[in-house]
Design a protein around this motif. Structure first.
Motif, PDB file in Angstrom:
ATOM      1  N   ARG A  70     -29.926   2.993  18.579  1.00  0.00           N
ATOM      2  CA  ARG A  70     -28.823   3.299  17.614  1.00  0.00           C
ATOM      3  C   ARG A  70     -27.810   4.033  18.644  1.00  0.00           C
ATOM      4  O   ARG A  70     -27.811   4.502  19.565  1.00  0.00           O
ATOM      5  N   PHE A  72     -24.850   6.871  18.784  1.00  0.00           N
ATOM      6  CA  PHE A  72     -24.580   8.340  18.425  1.00  0.00           C
ATOM      7  C   PHE A  72     -23.386   8.684  19.041  1.00  0.00           C
ATOM      8  O   PHE A  72     -23.108   8.361  20.206  1.00  0.00           O
ATOM      9  N   GLU A  96     -25.046   9.958  13.662  1.00  0.00           N
ATOM     10  CA  GLU A  96     -25.418   8.510  14.138  1.00  0.00           C
ATOM     11  C   GLU A  96     -24.276   7.600  13.559  1.00  0.00           C
ATOM     12  O   GLU A  96     -23.782   7.954  12.367  1.00  0.00           O
TER      13      GLU A  96
END
Length: 233
Positions: A70, A72, A96
Motif C-alpha cells: 500500500r 502511504f 494511507e
C-alpha cells in the motif's frame, strides 16, 4: 485622470498565485532488502481542490509483487531515509492512500483526513501492511501556500469582505470580517497611502479627513488581496 485611475486599479487588482499543485516523487531506492523492492517509474502526487490527494503511477511503474503493498503519505519529521526505512509505519505520522499493484499505470485518490495537516508531509511510502514490511520510499516537495493555490485562503472568505456605504461621506463600515485576520489600506488616485490598519480591529473607519474624490481600498488576507473603488462625497 481617468486613465491614471484605471492603470492604478489594474496594478493593485493583480493577484498572482502558483496554481501548480502536483509534485514529483523521487529519490526511491531505499529498501535495505535489495533492488527488487525498489520503486521504478514516474510517480506524482496531486493536491486537489476538494481536500483530496491523488497518487499517479505511470505506465512504467514497477516493483516486486507483494500480497498487500500500500501507498502511504508520511511526515518524516526530520528523520533520514535510512532511519525511516527501519521504522514501522504505525510509528510514523501517516495516512494511507491505497492498495497498489506491482506494475502499470494506476491512479488512487483519497480524502485527506481532517486531523492531518498536509503541509507537514514529505515522503511517500510503499509498505506491505499484511507483513508489516517496508518496501521503498520517495521524497517530494511539501505542499505550501506559496507553491499551491489550493492551500491559499478560501477565496469565498475574502470575496465576502466588503465595505459600505459607497459612495460615502464620513465613515465606512467593513462587513463580514469576523474571525478573519485582515489588513486594509486606502490610496488616493495618485497612489499615496492615506490610511492603513495592519489588523482590522474596528469595523468602522473614519474617512471624514479625506477630500472628495475616488480612492482605492485594498484588503489583504494571508497573502491574497482584493481592491475596490471608494467614492468619497
Amino acid at each position: 485622470m481617468k486613465k491614471l485611475l484605471l492603470a492604478f486599479l489594474f496594478a493593485f487588482s493583480i493577484i498572482e498565485f502558483n496554481a501548480q499543485c502536483t509534485e514529483i516523487v523521487g529519490g526511491f531506492g531505499n529498501s535495505p532488502d535489495g533492488e527488487s523492492y525498489h520503486i521504478n517509474g514516474d510517480v506524482t502526487l496531486t493536491l486537489n481542490t476538494n481536500n483530496t490527494m491523488t497518487l499517479n503511477l505511470a505506465s512504467n511503474f514497477s516493483t516486486i509483487a507483494g500480497p498487500d503493498v500500500r501507498a502511504f503519505l508520511v511526515d518524516s519529521d526530520g528523520k533520514s531515509d535510512a532511519v525511516l526505512a527501519q521504522t514501522l509505519i504505525a510509528d510514523l505520522n501517516h495516512f494511507e492512500i491505497g492498495l497498489t499493484k506491482a506494475t502499470g499505470q494506476q491512479t488512487l485518490t483519497i480524502a485527506i483526513p481532517e486531523e492531518k495537516d498536509i503541509t507537514n508531509f514529505d515522503k511517500l511510502f510503499f509498505y506491505c501492511l499484511q507483513f508489516d514490511h517496508f518496501w521503498d520510499l520517495g521524497t517530494f516537495a511539501k505542499f505550501t501556500q506559496n507553491s499551491c493555490s489550493v492551500l491559499a485562503i478560501d477565496t469565498h472568505k475574502i470575496d465576502r469582505i466588503t465595505f459600505y456605504p459607497n459612495p460615502a461621506k464620513n465613515k465606512i463600515q467593513v462587513s463580514n470580517i469576523d474571525g478573519v485576520s485582515a489588513e486594509i489600506r486606502i490610496f488616493n488616485v495618485l497612489g499615496k497611502q492615506v490610511f492603513h490598519q495592519s489588523k482590522i480591529t474596528e469595523k468602522i473607519i473614519d474617512i471624514s479627513p479625506f477630500k472628495k474624490g475616488i480612492y482605492l481600498v485594498k484588503i489583504d488576507v494571508d497573502g491574497k488581496s482584493k481592491t475596490q473603488k471608494l467614492v468619497v462625497q
